[in-house]
Design an enzyme around this catalytic site. Sequence first.
Site, short mmCIF file in Angstrom:
data_model
loop_
_atom_site.label_atom_id
_atom_site.label_comp_id
_atom_site.label_asym_id
_atom_site.label_seq_id
_atom_site.Cartn_x
_atom_site.Cartn_y
_atom_site.Cartn_z
CG ASN A 1 -1.71 1.32 1.30
OD1 ASN A 1 -2.66 1.48 0.56
ND2 ASN A 1 -1.31 2.26 2.16
CD GLU A 2 -1.33 5.58 0.27
OE1 GLU A 2 -2.43 6.01 -0.14
OE2 GLU A 2 -0.73 6.03 1.27
CG ASN A 3 5.13 0.74 1.00
OD1 ASN A 3 4.57 1.61 1.65
ND2 ASN A 3 5.26 -0.50 1.44
CB SER B 1 -2.88 -0.42 -4.11
OG SER B 1 -4.01 0.40 -4.23
#
Length: 817
Positions: free
Chosen positions: A423-425, A470
């Site tokens: 998530n978002e990394n 994502s």
Amino acid sequence: MIEKTALNSGWTLSCNDTARPGLPAAIPAAVPGCVHLDLLANRLIPDPYIDVNEITNDWIGKTDWTYRCSFEAMPDDARVQELVFEGLDTVAVLSLNGDEIGRTFNMHRTYRFDVSGLLKSGANELTVIFRSAYAYGAEMEKHYGYRPNNYPGPGNLVRKMACNFGWDWGPTLVTAGLWKPVRLESWDRARLDETRVSATLAGGDGLVKVHARLARYGDKTALRLVAAIGGVTTTVAIGPGEDEVAFELVLPSPQLWWPHHLGAQPLYPMALRLIDDASEDVLDGFERELGFRSLRLDTSADEHGSAFTFVINDVPLFICGANWIPDDCFPPRVTPERYAARIEEAKAANIHMLRVWGGGIFEADEFYEACDRAGMLVWQDFLFACAAYPEEEPLRSEVEAEVRDNVVRLMPHASLVLWNGNNENIWGFDEWGWRPIIKAGESWGLGYYLDLLPKLSAELDPDRPYYPGSPYSGSMEIEPNADAHGCKHIWDVWNDVGYEVYRNYIPRFCSEFGWQAPAAWATIEESVHDAPLTPQSNGVFHHQKATGGNDKLIGGLSGHLPEPKTMDDWHFATQLNQARAIRFGVEHMRSHRNICKGAVVWQFNDCWPVTSWAALDSAGRRKPLWYALKAAYDPRLLTIQPRAGGLAAVAVNERTLFWRAKISGKRLTLDGTVLAEFEFWRLLCDRFEAKEFPLPEDIVTPGLPNNEVIVVEMLDRRAFHYFVEDIELALPAPRLTVDVVGIDGGYEVKVTAQNFLKELCLMADRLDPNAVVDTMLVTLLPEESHVFAVKTAKAISVNDIVIGTVLRSANDLTAGR
């Protein structure tokens, strides 16, 4: 057969800080559980969910703790004796009868220790010492070096639920304990060590793939593995020298498993039995319920960029989804019944996908089983969120072990449709200023997302798609949060700009976007005891974890609704604005169904009572957003959207049958006077289509924009369009009549409008904290009526339906301005 003895009772807990005042030498402990819950049960700490008590519990996560239990056992040289820990949170040393049996560093995996030579007849003492995750994290930072993290604590350096250390919707409650069951297993000859089972389709038949690895003990004997499903049985021989076997079963013409809005969810019980050929003894078994469906993720290039489309049983879907976070800061409190209730609430809101977010946990089996039964698709993140992660040892081996554990555990579930890398990394590395901080040659997680995780997914679960992140655009050569490729997060809306900016984006798939609002009024009253309650009072403010969150709530009203002057109005106005913002965004995305194939709102649920992006608060109470999602995610949606040269009514159809009906509309003043109208005999919207109908010029051209509205109808669907925002709209003070009639299980509350009422809401929890109402956000023209069905055991009357408290509308926020 394996003998299994549960070791979930008789535990005690001790604080290793002997100087800590007021703590007994030992207290009873619950397993599964955690230190916080044991301290709460023994009345040694205040409830951290109440008022500002969270901060008084900080010391718990910075302290070491010891769990002990005594259990009876019998040594047996002919059998293997293993202690199995389904979940240890997190950094622990385990001893049996004074001998160390192992050390653990990962909350997200199962541990198994052979204790055959350590058991003694009679009582055996098992000790588990949990070290502070903070202390271990500090050591790991020295070992790896600093890595950027958007949130406090070492959540990126230890394999523990990251949001334990605090998030912008969650408290800092750093847990420790045996958070899943413990047991002693005793077996001889052989057992199933790793059993991988998947179900898919091969043409019109069901295909079950089985890959089993065995653990053996003693003289290796000839075995057989018998598999049965749906009347089909297969027997596979396993020779004395074999420890691994793979085979397939074909089930002719099974019924297909569908997401709930498209069809049924037939599940077929499957059983495996490991049998000794010589003795016919059943040595081990495995049982699951399987659903048959085909699955692929279409990421092919097209005229708009590249797709991100889930295709189930050859049907390209528009995903109506929501993000799922841990449902409690203390996961052992989440029962199978609670999972089922939450998932049914999501289903009732027309949600058909839950994304299990990467800063939490791999949920318990019961979550995925409930999703299988409900037809709820599951997008599962691997557990990396909003931080840079070292790829060196010992973290890398822990990551690999937890991925193997959980992919094998979860892969039989029909509901599970995606493994997502993080998530978002990747976005964080690209756009959040991490590049200058991460030294040349230092790892930050990319090797997990582009190498280790896809390799493990392909090895273990090749029939299910993997995607690196994502948001992610499908290539490191394209910015990770691009509109035209892959999946996108939209967070400038809410953080920086108003919700009208959603229309600036047409993503291929939006996997996060959201807007905040406080919890239900009853939930606030249960968790905060400020006198008086205000948005800035200590308890209310403490239960707002987003940076500048309250300011953003007020800023988000700007241009839409007036700034509220009272706590009641603040509560309703911000909840209403949340509902409007998300409905606005969802309807926009769905109207562009030919390009966009999914909206996954942040977020569905809460882990504690808090002002957040959730639709369902931590007490399970529906916020107005829940009702907005139910409307916006309706499989048959009618919406009015701007298009080139004017406005269009857009019919969106996610049903399996075409939608053909008369479409009609009118422009009228708020007092009900019709100024222009039209009727088109048949609008045809085929299945899985968004069909635009340009509105006539005399409908879209207002005379007095602040006193007019467009209403379009198609069968029982209705859409509204206003030419100005509420701060300019001439909404009258609400005039209405109310009738209350008792029905089985509650009441019908009939409201008849005497003038135009915009987004009427009955706040059921202000009648009874346990009450539930079926509808909200109902707009009525003059002389129209609506019946609210209220489930409650409490007696209510007309006098209880107080306008401005129980019965709210946009009118009472703006009238008289």
